[in-house]
Design a protein around this motif. Structure first.
Motif, PDB file in Angstrom:
ATOM      1  N   THR A 153       0.675  -1.282  -0.029  1.00  0.00           N
ATOM      2  CA  THR A 153       0.059   0.065  -0.088  1.00  0.00           C
ATOM      3  C   THR A 153       0.738   1.193   0.062  1.00  0.00           C
ATOM      4  OG1 THR A 153      -1.940  -0.971   1.094  1.00  0.00           O
ATOM      5  CG2 THR A 153      -1.770   1.347   1.326  1.00  0.00           C
ATOM      6  N   GLY A 154       2.038   1.263   0.642  1.00  0.00           N
ATOM      7  CA  GLY A 154       2.846   2.366   0.873  1.00  0.00           C
ATOM      8  C   GLY A 154       3.486   2.704  -0.490  1.00  0.00           C
ATOM      9  N   VAL A 155       3.855   1.561  -0.962  1.00  0.00           N
ATOM     10  CA  VAL A 155       4.482   1.786  -2.472  1.00  0.00           C
ATOM     11  C   VAL A 155       3.677   2.242  -3.474  1.00  0.00           C
ATOM     12  CG1 VAL A 155       5.778   0.643  -4.347  1.00  0.00           C
ATOM     13  CG2 VAL A 155       6.187  -0.026  -1.932  1.00  0.00           C
ATOM     14  N   LEU A 156       2.330   1.802  -3.296  1.00  0.00           N
ATOM     15  CA  LEU A 156       1.254   2.188  -4.471  1.00  0.00           C
ATOM     16  C   LEU A 156       0.946   3.470  -4.377  1.00  0.00           C
ATOM     17  CD1 LEU A 156      -0.699  -1.284  -4.866  1.00  0.00           C
ATOM     18  CD2 LEU A 156       0.840  -0.190  -6.448  1.00  0.00           C
ATOM     19  N   LEU A 157       0.622   4.004  -3.071  1.00  0.00           N
ATOM     20  CA  LEU A 157       0.295   5.270  -2.865  1.00  0.00           C
ATOM     21  C   LEU A 157       1.306   6.357  -3.074  1.00  0.00           C
ATOM     22  CD1 LEU A 157      -1.749   7.377  -1.650  1.00  0.00           C
ATOM     23  CD2 LEU A 157      -0.576   6.974   0.608  1.00  0.00           C
ATOM     24  N   ALA A 158       2.542   6.149  -3.035  1.00  0.00           N
ATOM     25  CA  ALA A 158       3.595   6.865  -3.411  1.00  0.00           C
ATOM     26  C   ALA A 158       3.691   7.031  -5.024  1.00  0.00           C
ATOM     27  CB  ALA A 158       5.162   6.531  -2.885  1.00  0.00           C
ATOM     28  N   PHE A 159       3.391   5.737  -5.720  1.00  0.00           N
ATOM     29  CA  PHE A 159       3.364   5.738  -6.988  1.00  0.00           C
ATOM     30  C   PHE A 159       2.455   6.616  -7.919  1.00  0.00           C
ATOM     31  CE2 PHE A 159       5.922   1.743  -8.657  1.00  0.00           C
ATOM     32  CZ  PHE A 159       7.089   2.219  -8.038  1.00  0.00           C
ATOM     33  N   VAL A 160       1.088   7.011  -7.055  1.00  0.00           N
ATOM     34  CA  VAL A 160      -0.010   7.633  -7.705  1.00  0.00           C
ATOM     35  C   VAL A 160       0.224   9.204  -7.230  1.00  0.00           C
ATOM     36  CG1 VAL A 160      -1.384   5.764  -8.083  1.00  0.00           C
ATOM     37  CG2 VAL A 160      -1.477   6.821  -5.828  1.00  0.00           C
ATOM     38  N   CYS A 161       1.372   9.384  -6.708  1.00  0.00           N
ATOM     39  CA  CYS A 161       1.462  10.861  -6.245  1.00  0.00           C
ATOM     40  C   CYS A 161       2.610  11.592  -7.018  1.00  0.00           C
ATOM     41  CB  CYS A 161       1.696  11.231  -4.757  1.00  0.00           C
ATOM     42  SG  CYS A 161       0.403  10.376  -3.612  1.00  0.00           S
ATOM     43  N   PRO A 162       2.631  13.061  -7.273  1.00  0.00           N
ATOM     44  CA  PRO A 162       3.723  13.528  -7.556  1.00  0.00           C
ATOM     45  C   PRO A 162       5.031  13.387  -6.894  1.00  0.00           C
ATOM     46  CG  PRO A 162       1.719  14.989  -7.721  1.00  0.00           C
ATOM     47  CD  PRO A 162       1.536  13.871  -6.886  1.00  0.00           C
ATOM     48  N   VAL A 163       5.984  13.462  -7.605  1.00  0.00           N
ATOM     49  CA  VAL A 163       7.273  13.201  -6.818  1.00  0.00           C
ATOM     50  C   VAL A 163       7.564  14.146  -5.815  1.00  0.00           C
ATOM     51  CG1 VAL A 163       8.701  14.328  -8.687  1.00  0.00           C
ATOM     52  CG2 VAL A 163       9.768  12.305  -6.883  1.00  0.00           C
TER      53      VAL A 163
ATOM     54  N   GLY B  70       5.223   6.709 -10.127  1.00  0.00           N
ATOM     55  CA  GLY B  70       5.283   5.252 -10.358  1.00  0.00           C
ATOM     56  C   GLY B  70       4.565   5.080 -11.743  1.00  0.00           C
ATOM     57  N   GLU B  71       3.836   5.995 -12.410  1.00  0.00           N
ATOM     58  CA  GLU B  71       2.964   5.586 -13.418  1.00  0.00           C
ATOM     59  C   GLU B  71       3.653   6.152 -14.974  1.00  0.00           C
ATOM     60  OE1 GLU B  71      -0.792   7.924 -12.605  1.00  0.00           O
ATOM     61  OE2 GLU B  71       0.228   9.770 -14.057  1.00  0.00           O
ATOM     62  N   ILE B  72       4.813   6.528 -14.893  1.00  0.00           N
ATOM     63  CA  ILE B  72       5.172   7.069 -16.171  1.00  0.00           C
ATOM     64  C   ILE B  72       5.593   6.257 -17.045  1.00  0.00           C
ATOM     65  CG2 ILE B  72       5.705   9.430 -15.004  1.00  0.00           C
ATOM     66  CD1 ILE B  72       8.663   8.391 -15.104  1.00  0.00           C
ATOM     67  N   SER B  73       6.270   5.147 -16.827  1.00  0.00           N
ATOM     68  CA  SER B  73       6.603   4.085 -17.825  1.00  0.00           C
ATOM     69  C   SER B  73       5.921   2.729 -17.962  1.00  0.00           C
ATOM     70  CB  SER B  73       8.043   3.618 -17.280  1.00  0.00           C
ATOM     71  OG  SER B  73       8.658   2.635 -18.183  1.00  0.00           O
ATOM     72  N   ALA B  74       5.171   2.961 -19.071  1.00  0.00           N
ATOM     73  CA  ALA B  74       4.185   1.928 -19.411  1.00  0.00           C
ATOM     74  C   ALA B  74       5.007   0.616 -19.713  1.00  0.00           C
ATOM     75  CB  ALA B  74       3.430   2.290 -20.596  1.00  0.00           C
TER      76      ALA B  74
ATOM     77  N   LEU C 298      -0.848   1.279 -14.390  1.00  0.00           N
ATOM     78  CA  LEU C 298      -0.409   1.038 -12.992  1.00  0.00           C
ATOM     79  C   LEU C 298      -1.801   0.513 -12.527  1.00  0.00           C
ATOM     80  CD1 LEU C 298       1.251   1.078 -10.534  1.00  0.00           C
ATOM     81  CD2 LEU C 298       0.563   3.473 -10.222  1.00  0.00           C
ATOM     82  N   GLY C 299      -3.050   1.325 -12.745  1.00  0.00           N
ATOM     83  CA  GLY C 299      -3.969   0.842 -12.171  1.00  0.00           C
ATOM     84  C   GLY C 299      -4.568  -0.482 -12.575  1.00  0.00           C
ATOM     85  N   ALA C 300      -4.564  -0.861 -13.977  1.00  0.00           N
ATOM     86  CA  ALA C 300      -5.060  -1.950 -14.620  1.00  0.00           C
ATOM     87  C   ALA C 300      -4.273  -3.199 -14.040  1.00  0.00           C
ATOM     88  CB  ALA C 300      -5.101  -1.763 -16.019  1.00  0.00           C
ATOM     89  N   ILE C 301      -2.843  -3.060 -13.824  1.00  0.00           N
ATOM     90  CA  ILE C 301      -2.374  -4.378 -13.463  1.00  0.00           C
ATOM     91  C   ILE C 301      -2.101  -4.353 -11.816  1.00  0.00           C
ATOM     92  CG2 ILE C 301       0.326  -5.141 -13.616  1.00  0.00           C
ATOM     93  CD1 ILE C 301       0.523  -3.512 -16.405  1.00  0.00           C
ATOM     94  N   PHE C 302      -1.982  -3.314 -11.122  1.00  0.00           N
ATOM     95  CA  PHE C 302      -1.589  -3.562  -9.921  1.00  0.00           C
ATOM     96  C   PHE C 302      -2.529  -3.018  -8.808  1.00  0.00           C
ATOM     97  CE2 PHE C 302       2.590  -3.025 -11.842  1.00  0.00           C
ATOM     98  CZ  PHE C 302       3.266  -3.892 -11.312  1.00  0.00           C
ATOM     99  N   MET C 303      -3.561  -2.357  -9.285  1.00  0.00           N
ATOM    100  CA  MET C 303      -4.687  -1.847  -8.195  1.00  0.00           C
ATOM    101  C   MET C 303      -5.959  -2.625  -8.453  1.00  0.00           C
ATOM    102  SD  MET C 303      -3.452   1.967  -7.965  1.00  0.00           S
ATOM    103  CE  MET C 303      -2.143   2.317  -6.909  1.00  0.00           C
ATOM    104  N   ALA C 304      -6.427  -2.671  -9.673  1.00  0.00           N
ATOM    105  CA  ALA C 304      -7.686  -3.225 -10.337  1.00  0.00           C
ATOM    106  C   ALA C 304      -7.721  -4.829  -9.795  1.00  0.00           C
ATOM    107  CB  ALA C 304      -8.015  -2.818 -11.678  1.00  0.00           C
ATOM    108  N   THR C 305      -6.545  -5.305  -9.616  1.00  0.00           N
ATOM    109  CA  THR C 305      -6.318  -6.700  -9.532  1.00  0.00           C
ATOM    110  C   THR C 305      -6.169  -7.170  -8.190  1.00  0.00           C
ATOM    111  OG1 THR C 305      -4.038  -6.573  -9.912  1.00  0.00           O
ATOM    112  CG2 THR C 305      -5.339  -7.330 -11.778  1.00  0.00           C
TER     113      THR C 305
END
Length: 312
Positions: free
Chosen positions: A59-69, A173-177, A234-241
């Motif tokens: 959860t900590g990693v994913l929350l950081a990933f969806v926020c601006p650096v 964490g969302e910039i690189s597909a 990021l959402g489709a692979i790591f959060m919606a699942t």
């Protein structure tokens, strides 16, 4: 959970390359605060400690990933308090929350700190400073530029290879597909997730954006910029699942993914917000119970109620 953390490492490496070591520090602050709040809640409630399952770390990693650096570290801590205390632990802990904790934490941060949560560093301005951010050069993300109708500008400034590799602005964490896809393939290979939700989600967005491209940009370009941009991968692979907040049956997962895709396209095209992944997944999280209720697997050897009544 350890596999999920491993799968997120390629995207973390790209974020450090793109934004500097502040990206790594933000993730560490987020992970430590998430694990602390989980420990604190369970300590106060006299419950068995569950830090060993690593769900709080994810959860900590994913929350950081969806926020601006450039988001202040203390805001990340506030977001993790909301995610862990109020969304996860208050409902009983792992497996009992009905919303994705990281996305709920992001939604809370957007509501409370809109300016900071929508301030994106310009990828051409260099690395983000470790502390502060007053002198950071900001720029609109590709999705924000398309939202404003700047199709010629976005295609000229960001090539499709830039979009795919991650030479763009956006959340940490969302910039690189490309890196997110590598992580997703790893999770599928390890059988941590199935392909149903990610494929249904991404395919729905791809099809809708291809056939409903606005004037000023080709359908293929509009589709690819929507698929590679923002938090879709990021959402489709790591959060919606997420197991706790997504359906358990394969048909239910496909419907869930399609619903996420429809809502994402609707928000991006008609809403005032250029991104729609966070809210689309949270909305579909609220329908999971309904999908699980009416789309049930057939139990081997069981006789359907209608057939039993017909034989009476």
């Amino acid at each position: 959970m350890l596999d999920v953390i491993i799968a997120l490492c390629p995207a973390l490496i790209m974020s450090v390359i793109r934004f500097g070591f502040r990206a790594l520090i933000s993730v560490l602050v987020s992970v430590v605060s998430a694990m602390f709040f989980e420990w604190l809640y369970r300590k106060l409630m006299h419950k068995t400690q569950t830090l060993g399952d690593l769900s709080a770390a994810v959860t900590g990693v994913l929350l950081a990933f969806v926020c601006p650096v450039t988001l202040p570290y203390w805001m990340l801590i506030v977001g993790n308090f909301f995610a862990i205390f109020l969304v996860k632990q208050l409902y009983g802990g792992l497996g009992k929350n009905f919303l994705n904790p990281a996305l709920a934490g992001r939604a809370a941060l957007v509501a409370c700190y809109t300016s900071q949560m929508t301030s994106w560093i310009d990828p051409a301005s260099g690395k983000a400073p470790l502390f502060g951010g007053a002198d950071v050069v900001t720029a609109a993300t590709p999705l924000a530029m398309m939202k404003g109708g700047e199709f010629a500008e976005v295609t000229a400034q960001y090539s499709l290879s830039d979009m795919f590799i991650g030479n763009i602005g956006g959340s940490l964490g969302e910039i690189s597909a490309m890196m997110l896809l590598i992580g997703g393939l790893y999770l599928i290979f390890r059988k941590v997730i199935s392909w149903h939700i990610p494929v249904a989600y991404i395919a729905t967005v791809a099809i809708l954006t291809l056939i409903a491209a606005p004037a000023g940009i080709s359908g293929v370009d509009y589709m690819l910029y929507n698929v590679f941009g923002g938090g879709l991968m990021l959402g489709a692979i790591f959060m919606a699942t997420d197991y706790a907040t997504s359906p358990v049956t394969k048909p239910g997962q496909i419907i869930f993914g399609i619903g996420c895709g429809l809502l994402t396209c609707f928000i991006r095209r008609f809403g005032s917000y250029p991104e729609g992944v966070c809210y689309s997944i949270l909305i579909m999280n609220c329908t999971t119970w309904l999908l699980d209720k009416y789309i049930r697997p057939t139990i081997y050897g069981a006789v359907k109620k209608e057939k039993k009544e017909a034989t009476k």
